[in-house]
Design an enzyme around this catalytic site. Structure first.
Site, PDB file in Angstrom:
ATOM      1  N   HIS A 222       0.845  -1.191   0.000  1.00 33.21           N
ATOM      2  CA  HIS A 222       0.000   0.000   0.000  1.00 33.21           C
ATOM      3  C   HIS A 222       0.881   1.241   0.000  1.00 33.21           C
ATOM      4  O   HIS A 222       2.087   1.151   0.251  1.00 33.21           O
ATOM      5  CB  HIS A 222      -0.905   0.015   1.244  1.00 33.21           C
ATOM      6  CG  HIS A 222      -0.122   0.166   2.512  1.00 33.21           C
ATOM      7  ND1 HIS A 222       0.546  -0.884   3.106  1.00 33.21           N
ATOM      8  CD2 HIS A 222       0.144   1.246   3.298  1.00 33.21           C
ATOM      9  CE1 HIS A 222       1.177  -0.460   4.187  1.00 33.21           C
ATOM     10  NE2 HIS A 222       0.949   0.848   4.322  1.00 33.21           N
ATOM     11  N   ASP A 224       0.860   5.234   1.807  1.00 37.34           N
ATOM     12  CA  ASP A 224       0.191   5.904   2.926  1.00 37.34           C
ATOM     13  C   ASP A 224      -0.521   7.152   2.416  1.00 37.34           C
ATOM     14  O   ASP A 224      -0.013   7.857   1.557  1.00 37.34           O
ATOM     15  CB  ASP A 224       1.210   6.273   4.010  1.00 37.34           C
ATOM     16  CG  ASP A 224       1.788   5.035   4.684  1.00 37.34           C
ATOM     17  OD1 ASP A 224       1.212   3.943   4.514  1.00 37.34           O
ATOM     18  OD2 ASP A 224       2.815   5.161   5.366  1.00 37.34           O
ATOM     19  N   HIS A 279       4.764   0.056  -0.106  1.00 40.12           N
ATOM     20  CA  HIS A 279       5.507  -0.726   0.880  1.00 40.12           C
ATOM     21  C   HIS A 279       4.613  -1.788   1.496  1.00 40.12           C
ATOM     22  O   HIS A 279       3.390  -1.719   1.371  1.00 40.12           O
ATOM     23  CB  HIS A 279       6.124   0.192   1.948  1.00 40.12           C
ATOM     24  CG  HIS A 279       5.116   1.080   2.632  1.00 40.12           C
ATOM     25  ND1 HIS A 279       4.584   2.205   2.054  1.00 40.12           N
ATOM     26  CD2 HIS A 279       4.547   0.986   3.862  1.00 40.12           C
ATOM     27  CE1 HIS A 279       3.736   2.774   2.887  1.00 40.12           C
ATOM     28  NE2 HIS A 279       3.688   2.048   3.998  1.00 40.12           N
ATOM     29  N   ARG A 289       7.398  -9.117  15.494  1.00 44.46           N
ATOM     30  CA  ARG A 289       7.811  -7.796  15.002  1.00 44.46           C
ATOM     31  C   ARG A 289       6.798  -6.752  15.443  1.00 44.46           C
ATOM     32  O   ARG A 289       5.585  -7.023  15.474  1.00 44.46           O
ATOM     33  CB  ARG A 289       7.920  -7.832  13.472  1.00 44.46           C
ATOM     34  CG  ARG A 289       8.340  -6.525  12.894  1.00 44.46           C
ATOM     35  CD  ARG A 289       8.817  -6.659  11.457  1.00 44.46           C
ATOM     36  NE  ARG A 289       9.193  -5.342  11.013  1.00 44.46           N
ATOM     37  CZ  ARG A 289       8.354  -4.464  10.453  1.00 44.46           C
ATOM     38  NH1 ARG A 289       7.106  -4.811  10.197  1.00 44.46           N
ATOM     39  NH2 ARG A 289       8.767  -3.271  10.137  1.00 44.46           N
TER      40      ARG A 289
END
Ligand code: OGA
Ligand code: NI
Length: 405
Positions: A222, A224, A279, A289
């Site tokens: 996607h 941002d 990203h 994570r």
């Protein structure tokens, strides 16, 4: 007209959210098994193409930031001024939150039409499979949702969030000044730039260790919907950025560094010169994570359009003015095609490819022709019923160009 960012997103919020406790899964459930994942980083490791790391105290910072924005749309920063202990505290607060029992986390679940709170990735609605992650979104005060997680002692969490937002806001302003500076524009040229932006969003992401990481997706590709995003990631890699001509490149965690990426609104402001980077986040078999994204945008009702200093008759504005609120609504509806919906010379046969978002349209041969059409003195204004003629002439121009080349 939307006045609040949360109102802009609400109508498209998720229905039927499915919440599984990913932390206790021994096998990847079908609901989370993606059929085909793009292969991992595709660059040749002997000549790695690395995401730039910029020391903000470097006397050449403006130039370095400009180059990184133009070529990557993402970079890491060191000497950014955010205290290391605050980054650690934020990370610890996130870890504590996601370690709560699922029943407890669900008490702070995002309401079906809400934006703040605990839940799966908002972009899940656009994919047939679920992502291997959970998130907690803070817009405005964290108190309302935090109190549901820790009824008697949420103040520590709220304090860290508030401090973190404050420091991130300072850094975001500094980065904006560098980014605008690298475009030859000052903060004074952009009336709203020095003012307090809209309530920024903080997005905490958790990617539990995954039994079958090759078939799971942490957060799908996607861009941002921000001016810029500042991301803190823990010491486990997973974030990947897409670079034209190179493919997916891992953005490795560097202790103390922060990842900065160009969002769709800076893409518009820079008239496509600084691409909003595509990203995604991959997951790991053994390691948990965690990331914290600070989503920075302009005041929600300011019209964002290509900077006038960057446009002239040779470089016409490629995007129409749009407010952050309006854009968020478009993103929630069209996802990765949202930028195309505000492009002045958007393809006339509908939307373009999902990956077209980071084309520097101004430099492509077809845009020369599109611009010709746009600036033709005989260009009919909308609603005259003559648009179809322009569809034809545009196609012809494109064909002509192909023949001429
Ligand atoms: C996001 C995002 C990446 C990550 O929250 O928008 O891109 O590494 N996160 O968690
Ligand atoms: Ni993102």
């Amino acid at each position: 007209m939307h006045t609040r960012l949360s109102d802009a997103i609400k109508p498209y919020s998720m229905i039927n959210q499915k919440h599984l406790d990913l932390n206790s899964m021994k096998e990847l459930p079908e609901s989370h098994a993606w059929l085909s994942l793009d292969e991992s980083p595709s660059y040749d490791s002997s000549t790695p193409d690395l995401v730039p790391v910029i020391n903000l105290n470097d006397p050449n910072a403006v130039k370095l930031v400009g180059h990184a924005c133009k070529t990557w749309g993402v970079f890491q920063v060191t000497n950014h001024g955010v205290p290391t202990n605050l980054l650690e505290e934020m990370e610890a607060a996130g870890r504590k939150l996601f370690a709560l029992p699922i029943q407890q986390k669900l008490k702070a679940a995002r309401s079906p039409k809400g934006v703040s709170g605990y839940g799966v990735a908002r972009i899940s609605t656009f994919f047939p499979k679920l992502m291997w992650s959970e998130g907690f979104t803070v817009i405005g005060s964290p108190y309302e949702h935090a109190r549901k997680l820790w009824p008697n002692r949420c103040s520590l969490f709220c304090d860290v969030i508030e401090q973190y937002k404050q420091e991130m806001n300072k850094l975001a302003q500094r980065l904006m000044s560098l980014m605008l500076g690298s475009l030859g524009v000052t903060m004074e040229d952009v009336k709203w730039a020095g003012t307090q932006g809209s309530s920024p969003a903080l997005q905490l992401n958790s990617y539990p260790a995954c039994p079958d990481p090759d078939r799971a997706m942490g957060l799908a590709a996607h861009t941002d919907s921000t001016l810029l995003t500042i991301l803190h990631q823990n010491n486990t890699s997973g974030l990947q950025a897409h670079k034209e001509g190179t493919g997916w490149v891992t953005v490795p965690p560097i202790p103390g560094a922060l990842v900065v990426n160009v969002g769709d609104l800076l893409h518009i402001l820079s008239n496509g010169l600084y691409p909003s980077v595509l990203h995604r986040a991959m997951v790991n078999r053994t390691r948990h994570r965690l990331s914290v994204a600070y989503l920075y945008g302009p005041p929600s009702n300011v019209q964002i359009s290509p900077l006038s200093k960057l446009t002239d008759h040779v470089h016409p504005p490629l995007y129409r003015p749009v407010t952050w609120s309006e854009y968020l609504g478009k993103k929630a509806k069209h996802f990765n095609k949202a930028l195309s919906t505000v492009r002045v010379c958007a393809p006339l046969n509908g939307f373009v490819d999902a990956n077209d978002h980071n084309e520097t349209f101004a430099n492509s041969p077809s845009s020369v022709l599109l611009n010709l059409v746009l600036f033709s003195p005989t260009m009919p204004s909308k609603g005259h019923g003559l648009e179809s003629q322009y569809v034809i002439s545009l196609t012809k121009l494109k064909e002509t160009w192909l023949i001429c080349r």
